[in-house]
Design a protein around this motif. Structure first.
Motif, PDB file in Angstrom:
ATOM      1  N   ILE A  71       0.880  -1.171   0.000  1.00  0.00           N
ATOM      2  CA  ILE A  71       0.000   0.000   0.000  1.00  0.00           C
ATOM      3  C   ILE A  71       0.919   1.224   0.000  1.00  0.00           C
ATOM      4  O   ILE A  71       1.653   1.444   0.970  1.00  0.00           O
ATOM      5  CB  ILE A  71      -0.923   0.041   1.233  1.00  0.00           C
ATOM      6  N   ILE A  72       0.892   1.992  -1.080  1.00  0.00           N
ATOM      7  CA  ILE A  72       1.825   3.112  -1.240  1.00  0.00           C
ATOM      8  C   ILE A  72       1.009   4.394  -1.433  1.00  0.00           C
ATOM      9  O   ILE A  72       0.158   4.460  -2.327  1.00  0.00           O
ATOM     10  CB  ILE A  72       2.742   2.894  -2.456  1.00  0.00           C
ATOM     11  N   ASP A  73       1.261   5.410  -0.609  1.00  0.00           N
ATOM     12  CA  ASP A  73       0.526   6.664  -0.774  1.00  0.00           C
ATOM     13  C   ASP A  73       1.483   7.850  -0.780  1.00  0.00           C
ATOM     14  O   ASP A  73       2.640   7.737  -0.372  1.00  0.00           O
ATOM     15  CB  ASP A  73      -0.539   6.829   0.324  1.00  0.00           C
ATOM     16  N   ASN A  74       0.982   8.993  -1.269  1.00  0.00           N
ATOM     17  CA  ASN A  74       1.770  10.223  -1.285  1.00  0.00           C
ATOM     18  C   ASN A  74       1.196  11.259  -0.318  1.00  0.00           C
ATOM     19  O   ASN A  74       1.180  12.443  -0.587  1.00  0.00           O
ATOM     20  CB  ASN A  74       1.848  10.799  -2.705  1.00  0.00           C
ATOM     21  N   GLY A  75       0.704  10.756   0.832  1.00  0.00           N
ATOM     22  CA  GLY A  75       0.152  11.646   1.851  1.00  0.00           C
ATOM     23  C   GLY A  75       1.245  12.384   2.607  1.00  0.00           C
ATOM     24  O   GLY A  75       2.406  12.413   2.197  1.00  0.00           O
ATOM     25  N   HIS A  76       0.862  12.969   3.752  1.00  0.00           N
ATOM     26  CA  HIS A  76       1.829  13.792   4.470  1.00  0.00           C
ATOM     27  C   HIS A  76       2.850  12.987   5.266  1.00  0.00           C
ATOM     28  O   HIS A  76       3.773  13.554   5.858  1.00  0.00           O
ATOM     29  CB  HIS A  76       1.132  14.809   5.376  1.00  0.00           C
ATOM     30  N   GLY A  77       2.738  11.639   5.267  1.00  0.00           N
ATOM     31  CA  GLY A  77       3.723  10.829   5.957  1.00  0.00           C
ATOM     32  C   GLY A  77       3.730  11.058   7.458  1.00  0.00           C
ATOM     33  O   GLY A  77       2.865  11.745   8.011  1.00  0.00           O
TER      34      GLY A  77
ATOM     35  N   ILE B 225       4.865   8.872  14.796  1.00  0.00           N
ATOM     36  CA  ILE B 225       5.061   7.431  14.978  1.00  0.00           C
ATOM     37  C   ILE B 225       4.921   7.049  16.443  1.00  0.00           C
ATOM     38  O   ILE B 225       4.223   6.083  16.784  1.00  0.00           O
ATOM     39  CB  ILE B 225       6.444   6.998  14.436  1.00  0.00           C
ATOM     40  N   THR B 226       5.586   7.803  17.324  1.00  0.00           N
ATOM     41  CA  THR B 226       5.631   7.414  18.740  1.00  0.00           C
ATOM     42  C   THR B 226       4.365   7.745  19.510  1.00  0.00           C
ATOM     43  O   THR B 226       3.994   7.027  20.446  1.00  0.00           O
ATOM     44  CB  THR B 226       6.833   8.089  19.430  1.00  0.00           C
TER      45      THR B 226
ATOM     46  N   LEU C 220      10.200   0.879   9.785  1.00  0.00           N
ATOM     47  CA  LEU C 220       9.810   0.102  10.969  1.00  0.00           C
ATOM     48  C   LEU C 220       9.399  -1.298  10.533  1.00  0.00           C
ATOM     49  O   LEU C 220       8.560  -1.464   9.646  1.00  0.00           O
ATOM     50  CB  LEU C 220       8.638   0.799  11.684  1.00  0.00           C
ATOM     51  N   GLY C 221       9.997  -2.316  11.135  1.00  0.00           N
ATOM     52  CA  GLY C 221       9.641  -3.703  10.829  1.00  0.00           C
ATOM     53  C   GLY C 221       8.881  -4.332  11.971  1.00  0.00           C
ATOM     54  O   GLY C 221       9.261  -4.199  13.140  1.00  0.00           O
ATOM     55  N   ILE C 222       7.783  -5.021  11.636  1.00  0.00           N
ATOM     56  CA  ILE C 222       6.960  -5.665  12.671  1.00  0.00           C
ATOM     57  C   ILE C 222       6.672  -7.107  12.260  1.00  0.00           C
ATOM     58  O   ILE C 222       6.203  -7.368  11.138  1.00  0.00           O
ATOM     59  CB  ILE C 222       5.622  -4.926  12.880  1.00  0.00           C
ATOM     60  N   ASN C 223       6.980  -8.043  13.171  1.00  0.00           N
ATOM     61  CA  ASN C 223       6.598  -9.447  12.995  1.00  0.00           C
ATOM     62  C   ASN C 223       5.404  -9.696  13.915  1.00  0.00           C
ATOM     63  O   ASN C 223       5.543  -9.820  15.126  1.00  0.00           O
ATOM     64  CB  ASN C 223       7.764 -10.370  13.350  1.00  0.00           C
ATOM     65  N   TRP C 224       4.211  -9.738  13.342  1.00  0.00           N
ATOM     66  CA  TRP C 224       2.988  -9.825  14.141  1.00  0.00           C
ATOM     67  C   TRP C 224       2.867 -11.153  14.880  1.00  0.00           C
ATOM     68  O   TRP C 224       2.183 -11.237  15.910  1.00  0.00           O
ATOM     69  CB  TRP C 224       1.762  -9.609  13.249  1.00  0.00           C
TER      70      TRP C 224
END
Length: 751
Positions: free
Chosen positions: A65-71, A77-78, A136-140
């Motif tokens: 899923i790739i977007d050009n939003g404000h990031g 993030i925190t 950020l990498g996540i292993n669910w």
């Protein structure tokens, strides 16, 4: 009550497994999960989002899923993305660029867990920021395998040089949890179209690109077909010289669904407003789409009423666009968004289009846009805070022009509806509700006029407040009635469509059933001949060959049984009311059809005859009751994963001579029925869903059974667990009254 000797405080702790409950066990399907991620891109003010599938029919495939939003920056993030239950969308329901946020609050990140075991999130914040890019990498799966508390599981964040990266967020999902099929891609496509704004060709808004290697025919920018669901389209132009052109088309009463001319007006500005001056707003283009929020609107279209309502909830109202970009707050769902006062006009004039009172459109019935540019409309100036346009003469001219165009549409449509009404005067629920609204509004207006004549003081204030409360109660109550009616109408339409499909299947069975039946006989005969042929050959006995032959023979018998049942069920004799023995009818159904169907599902079916008397009824209805009970038991076995050796179904007939009642009892040893489900299983479309969120069956089986039973003035009871000790599953008891005298009745043939 004794006094405490001490006291302590406790706090809840959250285990890592909570993430699983919020993600893969809470989100019903992978389609819903992808939709939530796309909505999050919309909420981030993205103008484009790409949904990319690569080999997703395989667990080793990927979704991006790739977007050009404000990031996101580090604080985002925190304090937002990594915080569960954040109130960000409650505090800020409108995005920085004026969009009403549509994503579920906090569900987006857990949609990732529903889709895949591993996620890599890469995000770059808006261009003016100096912050780096974060990965950020996540292993669910760590959450399901860990006994730690949620906050104890850490995730690695890599900090990358920003360089020339554009703002936006990329989500890469690996080790997919679902096997995506062609039907899954099509279902996702149908849901994505609701998120596309109107006028996508004219503005810089929000586009969705589907990039799927396994469904190339669906790939590309998604177009919104909901524009074509409009009942009326209106296009209006104002040029530099003050010439006005209004063109209204409709697809109402067209056989091909195409739009035809409804009304046309060529006017001068001074004719519309009795003013010799040229409008100072400059040239304008106005597009207006009007919808009826009813099932009839989407008949013949490949969209559902719920999709249309969702679309109008997001994009309804009249917006202003300059050079392809939206000017806020015009068209927002609240506050200054209704800049034309459409809702207030609707409150004052609640009547229908065919009524004697003035009819006006509601904001939730239209999707419209006014298009201007800096070059041709220089007098339309922004406020210093960028919250809309300055209320000068140019803005007032623009507003007056748009309202005048809408008034022309309202007048043209109301004239047309009144002419129609004079020819045919049907009484509809919509018209009845509209009439009630009109009458109440008239009486309340009279009351308001009487209050206005009273001297100022606390009593007058109290009366005004009470009157407003009456208006609110009136509006709320009638809206509830309207909503209930629309829901019932939609349900009825869906049921009718399903019954039409069932009728089509019945016609096909009648036409092709004999060929299928003959094919079933040939399959069984051919398997028997093949077995003998192989047996005569001097070959080493191969157990696998014998196993395959046995399996083919069993499925051949199933094919024959199903075809035989289908043909027998539509037999004309069974659709004629007649006197027959219920025990014999059920026994024949079981021997010829249901036993074979149960056998292929490793279920044992027993019938306990109750020595019941003859009844006067339609044989196919008794067969429908028993067949529904048996197939529901088989579905319960599969859903509850009942061991094959324990799958038992029992049908029993009981006759009570004293009460003159006949009972058909069905019980099994499946998982039973939850207490909470007992009251709703007879509702239309009430059905369980599998692990992928797909429903078992049509949800009409028990509805049909209940209808049949009630037609005979009988009753149906359900117990979550059988009263019989050897059967721990669900139990259904159908009771029919047995009349003392039976004989033919008028209209006893049911075609």
């Amino acid at each position: 009550m004794s006094n405490p000797i001490d006291s302590k405080e406790l706090a809840f702790s959250i285990t890592a497994r909570t993430v699983i409950l919020l993600g893969r066990e809470n989100i019903s399907s992978p389609t819903v999960a992808v939709l939530e991620l796309v909505k999050n891109a919309y909420d981030a003010d993205a103008t484009k989002v790409t949904v990319r599938f690569r080999n997703a029919s395989n667990p080793n495939g990927t979704i991006e899923i790739i977007d050009n939003g404000h990031g996101m920056n580090w604080e985002d993030i925190t304090t937002k993305w990594m915080v569960i239950g954040t109130n960000n969308k409650l505090i800020s329901p409108i995005s920085p660029n004026g969009r009403r946020k549509v994503g579920e609050k906090g569900i987006g990140r857990f949609a990732l867990d529903r889709l895949a075991s591993e996620t890599i999130l890469e995000t770059t914040s808006e261009e003016q920021s100096t912050e780096p890019t974060y990965r950020l990498g996540i292993n669910w799966d760590r959450f399901s395998e860990s006994t730690k508390d949620l906050h104890e599981i850490k995730h690695l964040v890599e900090i990358l040089e920003r360089r020339n990266r554009r703002p936006g967020t990329r989500l890469r999902l690996k080790k997919l949890r679902d096997t995506w099929t062609k039907q899954d891609y099509e279902r996702l496509y149908q849901n994505l179209i609701v998120l596309i704004p109107p006028f996508e060709k004219k503005l810089v808004g929000f586009s969705i690109n589907l990039d799927c290697d396994e469904a190339p025919e669906l790939s590309g920018n998604i177009r919104n077909p909901l524009i074509e669901a409009a009942l009326f389209k209106m296009k209006c132009d104002l040029d530099e010289s003050g010439n006005v052109k209004i063109n209204i088309t409709t697809r109402e009463n067209t056989t091909d669904g195409k739009f035809k001319l409804f009304a046309k007006h060529d006017k001068k500005w001074n004719e519309l407003f009795d003013s010799p001056e040229i409008p100072s707003c400059g040239p304008l283009h106005f597009e207006f789409y009007f919808y009826l929020r009813e099932s009839i609107t989407v008949q013949g279209l490949d969209i559902k009423l719920r999709q249309l309502k969702d679309y109008l909830d997001v994009y309804g109202g009249v917006r202003i666009y300059r050079d392809g970009f939206r000017i806020k707050p015009y068209g927002d769902p609240r506050g200054k968004g209704d800049w034309l006062g459409l809702n207030w006009r609707r409150v004052k004039h609640p009547g229908g289009a065919g009524s004697d009172e003035k009819w006006v459109v509601g904001e939730n019935q239209v999707a419209a846009g006014v298009f201007v540019s800096n070059e041709t409309n220089p007098e339309l100036k922004d406020q210093t805070n960028r919250e809309g346009l300055i209320s000068n003469r140019a803005y007032n001219d623009l507003r007056a022009f748009v309202l005048k165009c809408i008034e022309y549409f309202e007048t043209d449509r109301q004239d047309y509806e009144r002419r129609k009404k004079s020819e045919i005067e049907p009484v509809t629920v919509d018209q009845s509700i509209s009439d009630v609204k009109q009458k109440l509004s008239r009486e309340l207006n009279k009351l308001e006029e009487a209050i206005d004549l009273q001297p100022h003081g606390p009593e007058k204030d109290f009366l005004k407040e009470s009157l407003q409360q009456m208006r609110d109660v009136q509006s709320t109550s009638l809206n509830k009635v309207q909503s209930l009616y629309e829901t019932e109408q939609e349900s009825t339409m869906s049921k009718m469509q399903l019954l039409q499909n069932a009728a089509t299947i019945g016609i096909a069975v009648a036409a092709l059933g004999h060929e299928v039946l003959q094919s079933g006989r040939h399959v069984i005969d051919s398997i028997e001949r093949l077995s003998k042929r192989l047996g005569n050959l001097m070959l080493i006995n191969d157990e696998k060959i014998n196993e395959y032959l046995s399996r083919l023979n069993r499925h051949g018998i199933i094919l024959y049984s199903v075809a035989s049942f289908a043909l027998g069920h539509i037999d004309r004799d069974k659709r004629t009311r007649q006197e027959f023995n219920v025990d014999d009818c059920i026994q024949k159904l079981i021997d010829e059809n249901l036993k074979a169907i149960c056998a292929t599902n490793n279920a044992q079916l027993d019938f306990i005859r109750g020595n019941v008397p003859h009844i006067y009824a339609f044989p196919y209805e008794i067969e429908s009751i028993v067949t529904n009970f048996v197939t529901n038991s088989i579905a319960a076995f599969q859903r509850g994963r009942t061991r094959m050796a324990e799958r038992q179904i029992e049908i029993e007939t009981v006759y009570n001579e004293k009460q003159r009642s006949l009972q058909i009892v069905a019980r099994d040893n499946g998982p039973g029925i939850a207490e909470d489900d007992k009251d709703r299983i007879f509702d239309i479309y009430s059905t369980k869903v599998d692990e992928e969120g797909k429903p078992y069956g049509t949800g009409l089986g028990l509805v049909i059974v209940k209808d049949i039973v009630e037609n005979y003035k009988g009753s149906i009871a359900v117990h979550e667990h059988s009263s019989k000790e050897t059967m721990r599953g669900a139990e259904f008891i159908v009771t029919f009254p047995v009349p003392k005298e039976r004989g033919p009745k008028k209209g006893d043939e049911n075609d």
